[in-house]
Write a protein that holds these residues in place. Structure first.
Motif, PDB file in Angstrom:
ATOM      1  N   LYS A 143       2.650   6.471 -12.004  1.00  0.00           N
ATOM      2  CA  LYS A 143       3.496   6.452 -13.125  1.00  0.00           C
ATOM      3  C   LYS A 143       3.853   7.977 -13.568  1.00  0.00           C
ATOM      4  CE  LYS A 143       2.256   1.893 -15.155  1.00  0.00           C
ATOM      5  NZ  LYS A 143       0.833   1.604 -15.889  1.00  0.00           N
ATOM      6  N   SER A 144       2.800   8.658 -13.550  1.00  0.00           N
ATOM      7  CA  SER A 144       3.093  10.042 -13.771  1.00  0.00           C
ATOM      8  C   SER A 144       4.018  10.661 -12.844  1.00  0.00           C
ATOM      9  CB  SER A 144       1.773  10.856 -14.073  1.00  0.00           C
ATOM     10  OG  SER A 144       1.122  10.797 -12.801  1.00  0.00           O
ATOM     11  N   ILE A 145       4.173  10.131 -11.697  1.00  0.00           N
ATOM     12  CA  ILE A 145       5.211  10.992 -10.672  1.00  0.00           C
ATOM     13  C   ILE A 145       6.654   9.637 -10.756  1.00  0.00           C
ATOM     14  CG2 ILE A 145       5.359  11.110  -8.168  1.00  0.00           C
ATOM     15  CD1 ILE A 145       2.632  11.433  -7.709  1.00  0.00           C
ATOM     16  N   LYS A 159      -3.611  10.607   9.734  1.00  0.00           N
ATOM     17  CA  LYS A 159      -4.502   9.430   9.553  1.00  0.00           C
ATOM     18  C   LYS A 159      -4.474   9.092   8.227  1.00  0.00           C
ATOM     19  CE  LYS A 159      -7.717  11.146  12.884  1.00  0.00           C
ATOM     20  NZ  LYS A 159      -8.885  12.224  12.821  1.00  0.00           N
ATOM     21  N   ASN A 160      -4.237   9.947   7.132  1.00  0.00           N
ATOM     22  CA  ASN A 160      -4.269   9.636   5.838  1.00  0.00           C
ATOM     23  C   ASN A 160      -3.142   8.959   5.455  1.00  0.00           C
ATOM     24  OD1 ASN A 160      -4.791   9.548   3.012  1.00  0.00           O
ATOM     25  ND2 ASN A 160      -6.468  10.898   3.232  1.00  0.00           N
ATOM     26  N   PRO A 161      -3.021   7.609   4.574  1.00  0.00           N
ATOM     27  CA  PRO A 161      -1.922   7.175   4.148  1.00  0.00           C
ATOM     28  C   PRO A 161      -1.285   7.800   2.868  1.00  0.00           C
ATOM     29  CG  PRO A 161      -3.798   5.423   3.978  1.00  0.00           C
ATOM     30  CD  PRO A 161      -4.218   6.689   4.660  1.00  0.00           C
ATOM     31  N   LEU A 162      -2.100   8.315   2.170  1.00  0.00           N
ATOM     32  CA  LEU A 162      -1.706   9.083   0.878  1.00  0.00           C
ATOM     33  C   LEU A 162      -0.782  10.342   1.260  1.00  0.00           C
ATOM     34  CD1 LEU A 162      -1.719   9.590  -2.192  1.00  0.00           C
ATOM     35  CD2 LEU A 162      -4.094  10.707  -1.818  1.00  0.00           C
ATOM     36  N   LEU A 163      -1.712  10.877   2.211  1.00  0.00           N
ATOM     37  CA  LEU A 163      -1.121  12.296   2.561  1.00  0.00           C
ATOM     38  C   LEU A 163       0.188  12.237   3.229  1.00  0.00           C
ATOM     39  CD1 LEU A 163      -4.219  14.176   4.084  1.00  0.00           C
ATOM     40  CD2 LEU A 163      -2.941  14.330   1.598  1.00  0.00           C
ATOM     41  N   LEU A 174       9.775   4.737  -2.938  1.00  0.00           N
ATOM     42  CA  LEU A 174       8.498   5.000  -1.891  1.00  0.00           C
ATOM     43  C   LEU A 174       7.379   5.076  -2.808  1.00  0.00           C
ATOM     44  CD1 LEU A 174       8.256   5.987   1.107  1.00  0.00           C
ATOM     45  CD2 LEU A 174       8.323   8.192   0.233  1.00  0.00           C
ATOM     46  N   ILE A 175       7.344   5.884  -3.785  1.00  0.00           N
ATOM     47  CA  ILE A 175       6.059   5.832  -4.780  1.00  0.00           C
ATOM     48  C   ILE A 175       5.875   4.489  -5.292  1.00  0.00           C
ATOM     49  CG2 ILE A 175       5.086   7.050  -6.879  1.00  0.00           C
ATOM     50  CD1 ILE A 175       5.508   9.115  -4.664  1.00  0.00           C
ATOM     51  N   TYR A 176       6.740   3.947  -5.794  1.00  0.00           N
ATOM     52  CA  TYR A 176       6.487   2.444  -6.405  1.00  0.00           C
ATOM     53  C   TYR A 176       6.023   1.268  -5.381  1.00  0.00           C
ATOM     54  CZ  TYR A 176       7.004  -1.812  -9.097  1.00  0.00           C
ATOM     55  OH  TYR A 176       6.591  -2.767  -9.708  1.00  0.00           O
ATOM     56  N   HIS A 177       6.769   1.495  -4.208  1.00  0.00           N
ATOM     57  CA  HIS A 177       6.071   0.634  -2.986  1.00  0.00           C
ATOM     58  C   HIS A 177       4.755   1.047  -2.630  1.00  0.00           C
ATOM     59  CE1 HIS A 177       6.533  -2.013   0.196  1.00  0.00           C
ATOM     60  NE2 HIS A 177       6.249  -0.982   1.315  1.00  0.00           N
ATOM     61  N   ASN A 178       4.240   2.148  -2.715  1.00  0.00           N
ATOM     62  CA  ASN A 178       2.790   2.738  -2.128  1.00  0.00           C
ATOM     63  C   ASN A 178       1.954   2.999  -3.429  1.00  0.00           C
ATOM     64  OD1 ASN A 178       3.259   2.730   0.894  1.00  0.00           O
ATOM     65  ND2 ASN A 178       4.842   4.304   0.032  1.00  0.00           N
ATOM     66  N   ARG A 179       2.324   2.286  -4.434  1.00  0.00           N
ATOM     67  CA  ARG A 179       1.470   2.775  -6.049  1.00  0.00           C
ATOM     68  C   ARG A 179       0.119   2.394  -5.644  1.00  0.00           C
ATOM     69  NH1 ARG A 179       4.228  -1.732  -6.488  1.00  0.00           N
ATOM     70  NH2 ARG A 179       3.611  -3.368  -7.411  1.00  0.00           N
ATOM     71  N   ASN A 180      -0.454   1.644  -4.762  1.00  0.00           N
ATOM     72  CA  ASN A 180      -1.612   1.162  -4.562  1.00  0.00           C
ATOM     73  C   ASN A 180      -2.701   2.473  -3.954  1.00  0.00           C
ATOM     74  OD1 ASN A 180      -1.169  -1.447  -5.307  1.00  0.00           O
ATOM     75  ND2 ASN A 180      -0.846  -1.982  -3.383  1.00  0.00           N
ATOM     76  N   TYR A 181      -2.007   3.524  -3.336  1.00  0.00           N
ATOM     77  CA  TYR A 181      -2.578   4.591  -2.721  1.00  0.00           C
ATOM     78  C   TYR A 181      -3.101   5.579  -3.855  1.00  0.00           C
ATOM     79  CZ  TYR A 181      -1.450   2.881   1.878  1.00  0.00           C
ATOM     80  OH  TYR A 181      -1.459   2.081   3.072  1.00  0.00           O
ATOM     81  N   LEU A 182      -1.954   5.522  -4.956  1.00  0.00           N
ATOM     82  CA  LEU A 182      -2.084   6.678  -5.847  1.00  0.00           C
ATOM     83  C   LEU A 182      -2.881   6.033  -7.140  1.00  0.00           C
ATOM     84  CD1 LEU A 182       1.692   7.563  -5.963  1.00  0.00           C
ATOM     85  CD2 LEU A 182      -0.200   8.836  -5.238  1.00  0.00           C
ATOM     86  N   LYS A 183      -4.165   5.819  -6.839  1.00  0.00           N
ATOM     87  CA  LYS A 183      -5.069   5.324  -7.811  1.00  0.00           C
ATOM     88  C   LYS A 183      -5.877   6.608  -8.469  1.00  0.00           C
ATOM     89  CE  LYS A 183      -4.980   0.798  -7.807  1.00  0.00           C
ATOM     90  NZ  LYS A 183      -3.479   0.693  -7.967  1.00  0.00           N
TER      91      LYS A 183
END
Length: 395
Positions: free
Chosen positions: A282-284, A210-214, A386-395
């Motif tokens: 960015k740290s990832i 269910k969780n997009p970040l996970l 993948l990380i760059y494309h989904n960077r909005n989840y990594l807030k």
């Protein structure tokens, strides 16, 4: 005081346990090789350890449902202590324990051990105030122990023999179990009392789905796990012997360089954890770009000196992104459900790693080591994308 007393106790008990685990593995692997003289029989040990840990991490949620986390650690460590005591008794009575007998102990000890990792990581948010520092500390001590343990374990086995090494393992296990007695209670609050065992087992999986970040972290981990298989003994040994034309002892140095890089990276994150966590995705992302660049460079600029530097750099950058990932996970998931999610991550990582090692070894055998390195580089670049494309989840 960033490190709470409870967290330090957790760290100390894990330190004793992990060191003893490695001594035990090294001496049993060496012993099986001495008994059987067969490489296949010997490599059964790491395979059995992996499979047993996979079974355990799948079952973790069922156990933590009724037993507090600190108690689970104490009971599993206590169980391992009893098993080693029995093994020591057997070696006292019979000079010779057949390989199959040793396998049974390896499986039993590894199943108990498989509970330790997801449970101890799930305990961090309960015991530690500073998540960045705590994760870096646990990770660094784990790597440091790996680094010292394999070298020291081999030395111990060679100099004092199996029996004395086992006695030392027993002593360290007892110490670890003793420290765990003093861990404060970390109980998972039960919200749904009528939850069936099946619900409990599926819970972590549905949280992840269910969780997009996970989901993002699982995808990233899979790409990385595939890429990391080139650093596994069988594959990198081909590179060391064929491309660099060095011996196994040089391969040992490259492993050491890699672990030193990890420890150094851990120290940096430990000291500047707030700065890393302030830069979110960015740290990832940037460490991944660095890892891809270095992995690619290894093919063009490798000689015996630079390869050691490259190895330590890969270790260094892999650690820089590891800690922010752990903290994202611990901050996203409610701490009562963290053990469920960690159990899912462990199950996926044990299974995928076994499959990927097999795949990468086959690719290396069929298409050569260069292909494997390119594949690894591409996977890391895909992960960065993948990380760059989904960077909005990594807030």
């Amino acid at each position: 005081n960033d490190m709470s007393k409870s967290f330090l106790k957790l760290l100390l008990s894990q330190l004793f346990a992990n060191l003893a685990d490695i001594f035990l593995r090294v001496s049993l692997i060496a012993n099986i090789y001495v008994i059987t003289k067969s490489v296949m029989a010997t490599s059964m040990v790491p395979i059995l350890i992996g499979l047993s840990a996979f079974v355990a991490s799948f079952l973790v949620p069922l156990v933590t449902k009724t037993i507090p986390l600190n108690r689970v650690l104490f009971l599993t460590q206590g169980g391992k202590t009893v098993l080693v005591a029995i093994l020591v008794a057997l070696f006292t009575k019979f000079q010779f324990v057949p390989a199959v007998g040793i396998y049974v102990f390896v499986i039993a000890i590894s199943i108990l051990d498989g509970f330790a990792s997801p449970v101890s990581y799930a305990m961090i948010p309960r015991y530690a105030t500073n998540l960045g520092k705590a994760n870096a500390a646990l990770s660094m001590s784990g790597e440091g122990i790996q680094l010292i343990g394999w070298g020291l374990g081999g030395l111990l086995y060679a100099s004092v023999g199996l029996f004395s090494t086992m006695l030392l393992v027993l002593f360290l296990y007892l110490l670890s179990t003793f420290v765990m007695l003093f861990l404060p209670q970390a109980k998972i609050e039960q919200l749904e009392a009528a939850e069936t065992n099946l619900d409990t087992l599926v819970k972590g999986w549905s949280l992840v789905a269910k969780n997009p970040l996970l989901r993002l972290l699982v995808q990233a981990n899979l790409l990385e796990s595939f890429s990391n298989t080139i650093w596994v003994s069988s594959v990198i040994l081909v590179f060391v012997t064929e491309v660099l034309q060095q011996t196994e002892s040089y391969w040992g140095y490259s492993n050491t360089a890699f672990s030193l890089g990890i420890i150094l990276g851990g120290m940096i994150v430990f000291n500047y954890s707030e700065k890393f966590l302030a830069h979110k995705w960015k740290s990832i992302f940037f460490p991944l770009i660095a890892i891809a660049t270095i992995t690619g460079s290894i093919l063009f600029f490798s000689n015996t000196q630079t390869f050691l530097i490259f190895s330590s750099l890969i270790g260094f950058f892999s650690q820089l992104k590891e800690v922010p990932e752990s903290v994202f996970l611990q901050k996203t998931v409610d701490k009562n459900q963290l053990v469920h999610v960690y159990s899912v991550f462990e199950v996926i990582s044990y299974l995928s790693f076994s499959v990927f090692v097999f795949l990468m070894s086959s690719i290396t055998e069929s298409f050569g080591i260069t292909t494997s390195f390119w594949l690894s580089t591409i996977c890391i670049l895909l992960e960065a994308g993948l990380i760059y494309h989904n960077r909005n989840y990594l807030k």
